[in-house]
Design a protein around this motif. Structure first.
Motif, PDB file in Angstrom:
ATOM      1  N   LYS A 181      -2.835   1.400   4.500  1.00 46.03           N
ATOM      2  CA  LYS A 181      -2.662   0.071   5.095  1.00 46.03           C
ATOM      3  C   LYS A 181      -3.918  -0.294   5.889  1.00 46.03           C
ATOM      4  CE  LYS A 181       2.371   0.290   5.331  1.00 46.03           C
ATOM      5  NZ  LYS A 181       3.571   0.278   6.193  1.00 46.03           N
ATOM      6  N   VAL A 199      -3.408  -3.365   1.509  1.00 47.00           N
ATOM      7  CA  VAL A 199      -3.940  -2.002   1.579  1.00 47.00           C
ATOM      8  C   VAL A 199      -5.437  -2.016   1.286  1.00 47.00           C
ATOM      9  CG1 VAL A 199      -1.760  -0.889   0.964  1.00 47.00           C
ATOM     10  CG2 VAL A 199      -3.349  -1.574  -0.848  1.00 47.00           C
ATOM     11  N   SER A 240       0.338   5.425   7.309  1.00 49.86           N
ATOM     12  CA  SER A 240       0.717   5.518   5.890  1.00 49.86           C
ATOM     13  C   SER A 240      -0.446   6.035   5.049  1.00 49.86           C
ATOM     14  CB  SER A 240       1.160   4.144   5.386  1.00 49.86           C
ATOM     15  OG  SER A 240       2.305   3.722   6.105  1.00 49.86           O
ATOM     16  N   TYR A 270       5.506   2.437   2.550  1.00 51.99           N
ATOM     17  CA  TYR A 270       4.882   1.294   1.894  1.00 51.99           C
ATOM     18  C   TYR A 270       5.978   0.358   1.390  1.00 51.99           C
ATOM     19  CZ  TYR A 270       0.551   4.011   1.763  1.00 51.99           C
ATOM     20  OH  TYR A 270      -0.561   4.738   2.102  1.00 51.99           O
ATOM     21  N   ASP A 275       2.495  -5.210   0.848  1.00 50.42           N
ATOM     22  CA  ASP A 275       1.615  -4.632   1.883  1.00 50.42           C
ATOM     23  C   ASP A 275       0.153  -4.817   1.493  1.00 50.42           C
ATOM     24  OD1 ASP A 275       3.442  -3.753   3.734  1.00 50.42           O
ATOM     25  OD2 ASP A 275       3.516  -1.682   2.996  1.00 50.42           O
TER      26      ASP A 275
END
Length: 413
Positions: free
Chosen positions: A303, A255, A219, A249, A253
């Motif tokens: 991520k 990150v 991602s 996403y 999440d």
């Protein structure tokens, strides 16, 4: 319907523009008023009374000289699929235009004149296909009508190209005997090549599977714009607008903000003015983070288990697009999506002979249309993946600081 993007390439007068015109004409994708205009402008008329090549040769100089100079894009569709075609120039001096068109294509159609066989430009365009990691290559052996539709000629050229493909590591290669002028094996099967048992070119293009890896890639989201309304109603609003480059996403999440390397969580996702829970590749979106962090245009949200590279120095393959030589010590700007940073050419490792694929030592500099491996040093860290792993975050352009013109197309290693 899904969309496939492909580019046609080959030597001068191999019939690239005529092939595209034939696809549009025989698939009934040309309007009546366009046909009327074509009939009036046509010089090299076929049996239908038109010159199909001028459908793509839009510049006046192209029509006068009968060559393609700039990359021309055409769009058409069938009941099974939509197509975006890039028609690339065949002249050596326009190799840079071909690379531009190929960089966004998923498949390449390389035309070979049945009278000439594999040429220098065939090898050059095949090398570019290999450099750009194009998975599927179509070899259209054109003008078989001028060789009496000979199976032996087709097999000989196929054997010639198989040696090129093997050397370049091109594995998914498909061969078609065609006549763009008469339409043999393009939309309809030709009775004159009864020995050919494969599909027509259009049947192949409608059914070929292109590996859409967006959902499987790591991602990547790069900030294009920081939204701060500064109104009483939205006093504390801070969103980060951009497009999801790859992957997906969802709200919650974890990150990492790069290049600062700061962890946080996605607290909210918005698109089209509405809050959603999930977003995926190629969607425009506004992301919100749980913590107040100094995030600027060009920063990445990734991520935490899918980290890219973050480096000031990195190796690239560059196709040089400028008439001024590329030399060690030269300074440029590198634009990587929304991020612009200053770079210096730290080292020129070698240039690639586009005929033999050999690595050639560099004594002076890199000239227009030459391809080389170089090492860049950036003023600020660049967040990237290798071009092979993710084309979308593994490409960039070099910009001349004084003229602001694009001087190099870059594939990061």
């Amino acid at each position: 319907m899904n969309i496939i993007r492909f580019i046609t390439a080959g030597s001068v007068d191999d019939g690239k523009s005529t092939l595209i015109g034939r696809l549009l004409y025989d698939s009934k994708n040309i309007l009546i008023d366009q046909l009327d205009a074509l009939e009036k402008q046509s010089k090299n008329k076929n049996i239908n009374g038109i010159d199909l090549a001028i459908l793509t040769d839009g510049l006046r100089a192209e029509r006068e000289q009968g060559i393609t100079i700039d990359v021309a894009y055409r769009y058409f569709s069938t009941p099974k699929r939509k197509f975006i075609i890039a028609d690339a120039p065949g002249h050596i001096q326009y190799t840079r235009n071909m690379i531009t068109g190929a960089s966004n294509s998923e498949l390449i159609v390389i035309l070979i004149d049945a009278r000439q066989g594999v040429t220098e430009q065939t090898r050059r365009h095949s090398i570019i296909a290999a450099l750009l990691k194009m998975k599927k290559v179509v070899v259209a052996i054109n003008k078989v009508d001028l060789m009496d539709y000979s199976e032996d000629v087709f097999n000989r050229i196929k054997s010639e190209y198989e040696l090129v493909a093997h050397k370049l590591g091109l594995t998914d290669v498909y061969y078609f005997p065609i006549s763009a002028f008469y339409g043999d094996n393009i939309v309809e099967k030709s009775e004159k090549t009864s020995w050919y048992k494969g599909p027509t070119l259009l049947d192949f293009l409608e059914s070929v599977e292109i590996d859409q890896k967006e959902d499987h890639k790591n991602s990547r989201f790069q900030v294009q714009y920081v939204i701060r309304p500064q109104t009483d109603e939205l006093h504390d609003y801070r969103g980060y607008a951009g497009e999801v480059i790859s992957g997906s996403y969802k709200k919650g999440d974890r990150v990492i903000i790069l290049p600062q390397n700061i962890p946080t969580k996605i607290s909210k996702i918005e698109t089209g003015g509405k809050e959603i829970d999930y977003v995926f590749a190629n969607q425009p979106v506004v992301l919100h983070t749980e913590d107040d962090i100094d995030i600027s245009r060009g920063d990445f949200l990734v991520k935490e288990e899918q980290l890219p590279k973050v480096e000031n120095e990195f190796d690239v393959i560059v196709c040089w697009l400028d008439r001024k030589e590329l030399k060690e010590g030269n300074k440029y700007c590198i634009q990587h999506k929304s991020k612009v940073s200053k770079v210096i050419i730290k080292e020129i490792d070698y240039k690639i002979d586009v005929n033999s694929l050999e690595k050639i030592p560099v004594t002076n500099g890199i000239n227009l249309n030459e391809v080389a491996k170089i090492r860049l040093k950036a003023a600020s860290p660049l967040v990237f993946d290798s071009f092979e792993d993710n084309k979308d975050t593994g490409n960039a352009i070099l910009i001349d600081e004084t003229s602001n013109s694009t001087v190099g197309a870059v594939m990061i290693l």
